[in-house]
Enzyme design. Structure first.
Site, short mmCIF file in Angstrom:
data_model
loop_
_atom_site.label_atom_id
_atom_site.label_comp_id
_atom_site.label_asym_id
_atom_site.label_seq_id
_atom_site.Cartn_x
_atom_site.Cartn_y
_atom_site.Cartn_z
N CYS A 67 11.11 1.04 4.14
CA CYS A 67 12.14 0.06 3.72
C CYS A 67 13.46 0.75 3.42
O CYS A 67 14.47 0.08 3.27
CB CYS A 67 11.75 -0.67 2.44
SG CYS A 67 10.21 -1.56 2.46
N CYS B 72 3.60 0.37 -0.79
CA CYS B 72 4.70 -0.56 -0.53
C CYS B 72 4.08 -1.85 0.00
O CYS B 72 3.30 -1.82 0.96
CB CYS B 72 5.65 0.03 0.51
SG CYS B 72 6.71 -1.23 1.25
#
Ligand code: MSP
Length: 517
Positions: free
Chosen positions: A130, A145
């Protein structure tokens, strides 16, 4: 005149494009083509995001320097992909270009001079997938994540911070006073809730690697990739340039951006960090951030990292480019998630494009040839068709203005259905059997041709190549000029095709699909 300025996200060059990326860019292309046909001055920007650890590591894994890796992907994958999909962007920005990097440095220096940048210690989890600092509460099972299902990395560094928290109240007031500034409503609600939860200052530099824009006053650090990337929207049109220079004039003509199109995965960067950066610099914030939904595979966001990415060519090889451009905007409400299904696309291709639209065009051309020697008969006007066209244009334009692509396309395709119904009821092939009906026959043919003229213009932003073929076959190019120059606000004026226009048979617009093995 201020241009209608639309941007797509700039895509990471860690891999080749898949249909999720194409979804955003095609939507941007359709909308900007629509605005051009409204007679507006338009600026459409796309590009690539080339700095940061994600790209750097991919290059390393492939044994190439990051710049060489980025160059290769841009030239061999991204640009050819947009070309193949008929994307008419006005500019393509790469974050490794000097025009971008210089302006990022100038911008950052100006924020520091204004007191919005300070040095501090950072410690926390970071997801390279990300390229985002996470809060411990965001993680699954303590260290995964939620987007990438991969372990995050702990970052502990002294670096530079942006006083993001100072802008919380101004951002909240902005979204309260300007509901249009973040759309759809679900996206705005998410942003408001996030802001209400409180926002921390943002670490905007990194010292443990060097693939980025150097911080001008501390060159051991590079600018955080998102801070660098978000600025592309403004650096590409001349941010920080002298107002009298070419760049400065471009900036005055384009800024603020009218629409930043983004996927919902990157909404917060665009609706929180980006406007705060602009507020800090004393610049206007974008008119609208629109977050569309995800293309899903097996209920999850399609992504290369999960090996679910489908290359656009896998679809266009079978269905053609225009059907690709049409399908996703037609089938999925813009803002919602949608699953791609080969069966659904085949069904819509056959019923809506091949049967409703393509057949109408080929039937008309065949009949004008057969009954009128290929020359369009005298102008006629069917009151119902003409009134329905006016309504169609109003409806489609209103929908497109609010990025309701599905609503806009539906309105146009409903009109197409109505024209098919008109031909079926009038039965020109029966009229043709009795010379006494010659006038009636010619009226039907003219009204059908004129309806197809309007359909070609209205569908041109969505399917530029096919409508161009239709345009030529109607004899419209020779008599009315280029299709791209036809205005949306004039399309409902009935009777534009002149008597005697030479109508020719088209190659089949949407050929029968090959059976897939
Ligand atoms: N580089 C950042 C964006 C920086 S903008 C200043 C980035 N790049 S990305 O390559 O990951 O592309 C993200 C965008 O691609 C999404 O916001 C969305 O527009 C599009 N999509 C990627 N996967 C998608 C789907 N599965 N479905 C729909 N759109 C998707 O994030």
């Amino acid at each position: 005149m201020k241009s209608f300025y639309l941007t797509t996200p700039i895509y990471y060059v860690n891999d080749a494009p898949h249909i999720g990326h194409a979804y955003t860019t095609v939507a941007g292309d359709v909308l900007t083509r629509w605005h051009r046909q409204r007679g507006e001055s338009v600026w459409f920007l796309t590009g690539t995001d080339e700095h940061g650890q994600k790209v750097m590591r991919t290059a390393e894994q492939n044994g190439v320097a990051p710049q060489a890796w980025a160059d290769k992907l841009v030239e061999d994958a991204w640009k050819p992909n947009w070309h193949a999909l008929n994307i008419a962007n006005d500019d393509f920005i790469r974050t490794t270009e000097p025009r971008h990097m210089d302006r990022v440095q100038k911008f950052l220096t100006s924020l520091k001079d204004k007191g919005f940048i300070y040095q501090g210690d950072f410690e926390g989890p970071y997801c390279v997938g990300c390229e985002e600092f996470k809060l411990p509460g965001d993680l699954l099972e303590g260290n995964l994540c939620p987007t990438h299902s991969k372990p995050v990395e702990n970052v502990k560094e002294t670096n530079w911070f942006f006083k993001l928290s100072e802008f919380t109240d101004r951002l909240l007031a902005h979204y309260k006073n300007n509901p249009d500034a973040c759309q759809p409503e679900s996206a705005r609600n998410e942003v408001v809730a996030f802001l209400e939860g409180g926002v921390r200052d943002l670490s905007i530099s990194r010292s443990t690697f060097d693939w980025g824009v150097p911080v001008p006053w501390d060159t051991d650090q590079v600018v955080y990739v998102w801070f660098d990337a978000l600025l592309n929207y403004a650096t590409a049109v001349g941010l920080t340039d002298d107002p009298e220079s070419e760049g400065g004039k471009k900036f005055a003509q384009t800024w603020p951006a009218d629409v930043h199109l983004v996927g919902k995965d990157i909404l917060r960067f665009h609706a929180v960090i980006w406007p705060a950066m602009l507020m800090a610099a004393g610049l206007e914030v974008p008119q609208k951030v629109f977050a569309h939904g995800w293309l899903l595979v097996g209920g999850e966001k399609m992504s290369k990292s999960k090996l679910t990415g489908i290359a656009p060519s896998q679809i266009t090889d079978h269905f053609g480019v225009d059907a690709f451009r049409y399908y996703f905007l037609r089938a999925i409400p813009f803002g919602s998630d949608g699953s791609f299904s080969w069966e659904d696309m085949s069904a819509r291709y056959t019923s809506e494009l091949a049967n409703d639209f393509g057949n109408l065009a080929s039937r008309l051309a065949a009949m004008v040839e057969k009954y009128c020697g290929g020359l369009l008969p005298a102008v006629a006007r069917d009151a119902e068709l003409s009134a329905a066209l006016e309504e169609t244009v109003a409806k489609a334009d209103a929908a497109m203005q609010v990025l309701d692509f599905q609503g806009g396309i539906n309105a146009i395709m409903d009109y197409c259905k109505m024209v098919n119904g008109y031909v079926t009821i009038k039965e020109p092939w029966i009229l043709a059997k009795d010379p006494a009906n010659q006038q009636a026959l010619e009226d039907v043919l003219y009204n059908t041709a004129e309806s197809l003229r309007a359909l070609a213009v209205l569908l041109h932003p969505v399917m530029p190549a096919t409508t161009e073929i239709l345009w030529e076959s109607l004899g419209a190019k020779a008599t009315l000029g280029e299709i791209a120059a036809q205005r949306i606000d004039a399309v409902a004026t009935w009777g534009q095709l002149p008597q005697g226009a030479n109508v020719t048979k088209t190659p089949v617009l949407f050929p029968r699909l090959e059976v897939k093995e």
